[in-house]
Design a protein around this motif. Structure first.
Motif, PDB file in Angstrom:
ATOM      1  N   GLU A   1       0.845  -1.189   0.000  1.00  0.00           N
ATOM      2  CA  GLU A   1       0.000   0.000   0.000  1.00  0.00           C
ATOM      3  C   GLU A   1       0.874   1.231   0.000  1.00  0.00           C
ATOM      4  N   LYS A   2       0.416   2.265  -0.669  1.00  0.00           N
ATOM      5  CA  LYS A   2       1.163   3.515  -0.713  1.00  0.00           C
ATOM      6  C   LYS A   2       1.105   4.205   0.635  1.00  0.00           C
ATOM      7  N   GLY A   3       2.225   4.819   0.969  1.00  0.00           N
ATOM      8  CA  GLY A   3       2.266   5.663   2.143  1.00  0.00           C
ATOM      9  C   GLY A   3       2.025   7.107   1.764  1.00  0.00           C
ATOM     10  N   ASP A   4       2.726   7.999   2.423  1.00  0.00           N
ATOM     11  CA  ASP A   4       2.507   9.433   2.209  1.00  0.00           C
ATOM     12  C   ASP A   4       3.286  10.000   1.030  1.00  0.00           C
ATOM     13  N   ILE A   5       4.401   9.375   0.667  1.00  0.00           N
ATOM     14  CA  ILE A   5       5.250   9.925  -0.396  1.00  0.00           C
ATOM     15  C   ILE A   5       5.709   8.818  -1.348  1.00  0.00           C
ATOM     16  N   PRO A   6       4.810   8.152  -2.060  1.00  0.00           N
ATOM     17  CA  PRO A   6       5.211   7.015  -2.899  1.00  0.00           C
ATOM     18  C   PRO A   6       5.789   7.385  -4.265  1.00  0.00           C
ATOM     19  N   GLU A   7       5.659   8.640  -4.669  1.00  0.00           N
ATOM     20  CA  GLU A   7       6.047   9.017  -6.031  1.00  0.00           C
ATOM     21  C   GLU A   7       7.535   8.759  -6.264  1.00  0.00           C
ATOM     22  N   GLY A   8       7.828   8.077  -7.345  1.00  0.00           N
ATOM     23  CA  GLY A   8       9.211   7.779  -7.716  1.00  0.00           C
ATOM     24  C   GLY A   8       9.744   6.481  -7.123  1.00  0.00           C
ATOM     25  N   TYR A   9       8.893   5.807  -6.350  1.00  0.00           N
ATOM     26  CA  TYR A   9       9.312   4.565  -5.689  1.00  0.00           C
ATOM     27  C   TYR A   9       8.334   3.435  -6.022  1.00  0.00           C
ATOM     28  N   SER A  10       8.816   2.211  -5.919  1.00  0.00           N
ATOM     29  CA  SER A  10       7.960   1.034  -5.932  1.00  0.00           C
ATOM     30  C   SER A  10       8.549   0.046  -4.933  1.00  0.00           C
ATOM     31  N   VAL A  11       7.804  -1.006  -4.642  1.00  0.00           N
ATOM     32  CA  VAL A  11       8.265  -2.000  -3.672  1.00  0.00           C
ATOM     33  C   VAL A  11       7.943  -3.396  -4.172  1.00  0.00           C
ATOM     34  N   SER A  12       8.607  -4.357  -3.531  1.00  0.00           N
ATOM     35  CA  SER A  12       8.375  -5.748  -3.859  1.00  0.00           C
ATOM     36  C   SER A  12       8.453  -6.569  -2.582  1.00  0.00           C
ATOM     37  N   ARG A  13       7.460  -7.459  -2.411  1.00  0.00           N
ATOM     38  CA  ARG A  13       7.509  -8.366  -1.275  1.00  0.00           C
ATOM     39  C   ARG A  13       7.102  -9.766  -1.767  1.00  0.00           C
ATOM     40  N   GLU A  14       8.080 -10.503  -2.199  1.00  0.00           N
ATOM     41  CA  GLU A  14       7.864 -11.856  -2.710  1.00  0.00           C
ATOM     42  C   GLU A  14       7.907 -12.900  -1.596  1.00  0.00           C
ATOM     43  N   LYS A  15       8.641 -12.615  -0.531  1.00  0.00           N
ATOM     44  CA  LYS A  15       8.703 -13.498   0.628  1.00  0.00           C
ATOM     45  C   LYS A  15       8.403 -12.684   1.887  1.00  0.00           C
TER      46      LYS A  15
ATOM     47  N   ARG B   1      11.274 -10.488   3.465  1.00  0.00           N
ATOM     48  CA  ARG B   1      12.045  -9.542   2.642  1.00  0.00           C
ATOM     49  C   ARG B   1      11.142  -8.507   1.986  1.00  0.00           C
ATOM     50  N   PHE B   2      11.573  -7.246   2.099  1.00  0.00           N
ATOM     51  CA  PHE B   2      10.799  -6.126   1.541  1.00  0.00           C
ATOM     52  C   PHE B   2      11.783  -5.202   0.846  1.00  0.00           C
ATOM     53  N   SER B   3      11.615  -5.048  -0.449  1.00  0.00           N
ATOM     54  CA  SER B   3      12.561  -4.277  -1.253  1.00  0.00           C
ATOM     55  C   SER B   3      11.948  -2.958  -1.672  1.00  0.00           C
ATOM     56  N   LEU B   4      12.754  -1.912  -1.624  1.00  0.00           N
ATOM     57  CA  LEU B   4      12.362  -0.591  -2.117  1.00  0.00           C
ATOM     58  C   LEU B   4      13.124  -0.339  -3.412  1.00  0.00           C
ATOM     59  N   ILE B   5      12.395   0.118  -4.428  1.00  0.00           N
ATOM     60  CA  ILE B   5      12.988   0.315  -5.749  1.00  0.00           C
ATOM     61  C   ILE B   5      12.808   1.771  -6.165  1.00  0.00           C
ATOM     62  N   LEU B   6      13.911   2.399  -6.519  1.00  0.00           N
ATOM     63  CA  LEU B   6      13.868   3.720  -7.137  1.00  0.00           C
ATOM     64  C   LEU B   6      13.971   3.487  -8.636  1.00  0.00           C
ATOM     65  N   GLU B   7      12.877   3.713  -9.342  1.00  0.00           N
ATOM     66  CA  GLU B   7      12.801   3.325 -10.751  1.00  0.00           C
ATOM     67  C   GLU B   7      13.824   4.080 -11.605  1.00  0.00           C
ATOM     68  N   SER B   8      13.981   5.354 -11.365  1.00  0.00           N
ATOM     69  CA  SER B   8      14.955   6.183 -12.074  1.00  0.00           C
ATOM     70  C   SER B   8      15.423   7.247 -11.088  1.00  0.00           C
ATOM     71  N   ALA B   9      16.531   6.975 -10.440  1.00  0.00           N
ATOM     72  CA  ALA B   9      16.954   7.798  -9.310  1.00  0.00           C
ATOM     73  C   ALA B   9      17.163   9.258  -9.706  1.00  0.00           C
ATOM     74  N   SER B  10      16.757  10.123  -8.784  1.00  0.00           N
ATOM     75  CA  SER B  10      16.973  11.555  -8.993  1.00  0.00           C
ATOM     76  C   SER B  10      17.653  12.128  -7.749  1.00  0.00           C
ATOM     77  N   THR B  11      18.264  13.298  -7.899  1.00  0.00           N
ATOM     78  CA  THR B  11      19.032  13.877  -6.798  1.00  0.00           C
ATOM     79  C   THR B  11      18.155  14.168  -5.575  1.00  0.00           C
ATOM     80  N   ASN B  12      16.867  14.451  -5.789  1.00  0.00           N
ATOM     81  CA  ASN B  12      15.996  14.740  -4.640  1.00  0.00           C
ATOM     82  C   ASN B  12      15.612  13.479  -3.863  1.00  0.00           C
ATOM     83  N   GLN B  13      16.114  12.336  -4.281  1.00  0.00           N
ATOM     84  CA  GLN B  13      15.919  11.112  -3.528  1.00  0.00           C
ATOM     85  C   GLN B  13      17.130  10.773  -2.649  1.00  0.00           C
ATOM     86  N   THR B  14      18.108  11.680  -2.647  1.00  0.00           N
ATOM     87  CA  THR B  14      19.211  11.557  -1.691  1.00  0.00           C
ATOM     88  C   THR B  14      18.648  11.702  -0.281  1.00  0.00           C
TER      89      THR B  14
END
Lengths: 112, 113
Positions: B56-70, B73-86
């Motif tokens: 489920e999306k939280g408060d600031i999901p834009e630019g991110y996705s996640v994966s939980r196959e097991k 384990r919970f993975s955070l994915i930055l689809e196309s990293a930008s400097t404001n994601q530092t």
């Protein structure tokens, strides 16, 4: 909207002095309330939590917090601060099945 | 003791790269969370998951996705990293009840150049 507010961004106290960190919440019903501490370069560690019963709760490292419904507050206290207490402190509230809302954090500095 | 392990403490990536942040917990917790922490803004929830393959999306999901196959384990994915994601990224896990505290990893400090 639901929110948790920590009014003080930065507090400095002398070692041995007492400490009070403020936390106010805005929820429709009383949320579950937590205080966490974050040492530099570390994740958050739970200090204490409140969800019912006695409004004065005791935590680890000599901390306590008092829930005051009339003031919508859950302030953290310690009677005598140690230099090792210097850290950032976060208050959080939850009434949505496990989803926390955090305050902005209060950074504590301790003077020798 | 609960252990939440984030795969990297420090990470440096370039703008436009796809970035993966990994988190593993060993307590069989149903809930897992990703936050970012920025000075003066506290912790802000990016995504959370209540079960395997559920997100489920939280408060600031834009630019991110996640994966939980097991479950662990919970993975955070930055689809196309930008400097404001530092930022500092924190993973947490918990049992599903509201009174159960979240347990946090030590964080990943991510720099996007």
């Amino acid at each position: 909207a639901q929110s948790v507010t920590q009014p003080d961004i930065h507090i400095t106290v002398s070692e041995g002095a007492s400490l009070e960190l403020r936390c106010n919440y805005s929820y429709g019903a009383t949320p579950y309330l937590f205080w966490y501490v974050q040492s530099p370069g570390q994740g958050l560690q739970l200090l204490l939590k409140y969800f019912s019963g006695d409004t004065l709760v005791q935590g680890i490292k000599g901390f306590e917090a008092e829930f005051k419904r009339s003031q919508s507050s859950f302030n953290l206290r310690k009677p005598s601060v140690h230099w090792s207490d210097a850290a950032e402190y976060f208050c959080g509230g939850d009434n949505q099945g496990g989803k926390l809302i955090f305050g902005q954090g209060t950074e504590l500095s301790v003077k020798p | 003791d609960v252990k939440v392990t984030q795969s990297s403490r420090y990470l440096v990536k370039r703008t436009g790269e796809k970035v993966f942040l990994e988190c593993v917990q060993d307590m069989d917790h149903e809930n897992m969370f990703w936050y970012r922490q920025d000075p003066g803004l506290g912790l802000r929830l990016i995504y959370f998951s209540y079960d395997v393959k559920m997100k489920e999306k939280g408060d600031i999901p834009e630019g991110y996705s996640v994966s939980r196959e097991k479950k662990e384990r919970f993975s955070l994915i930055l689809e196309s990293a930008s400097t404001n994601q530092t930022s500092m990224y924190l993973c947490a896990s918990s049992y599903p009840d509201s009174y159960q505290p979240q347990h946090f990893g030590d964080g990943t400090r991510l720099s996007i150049l």
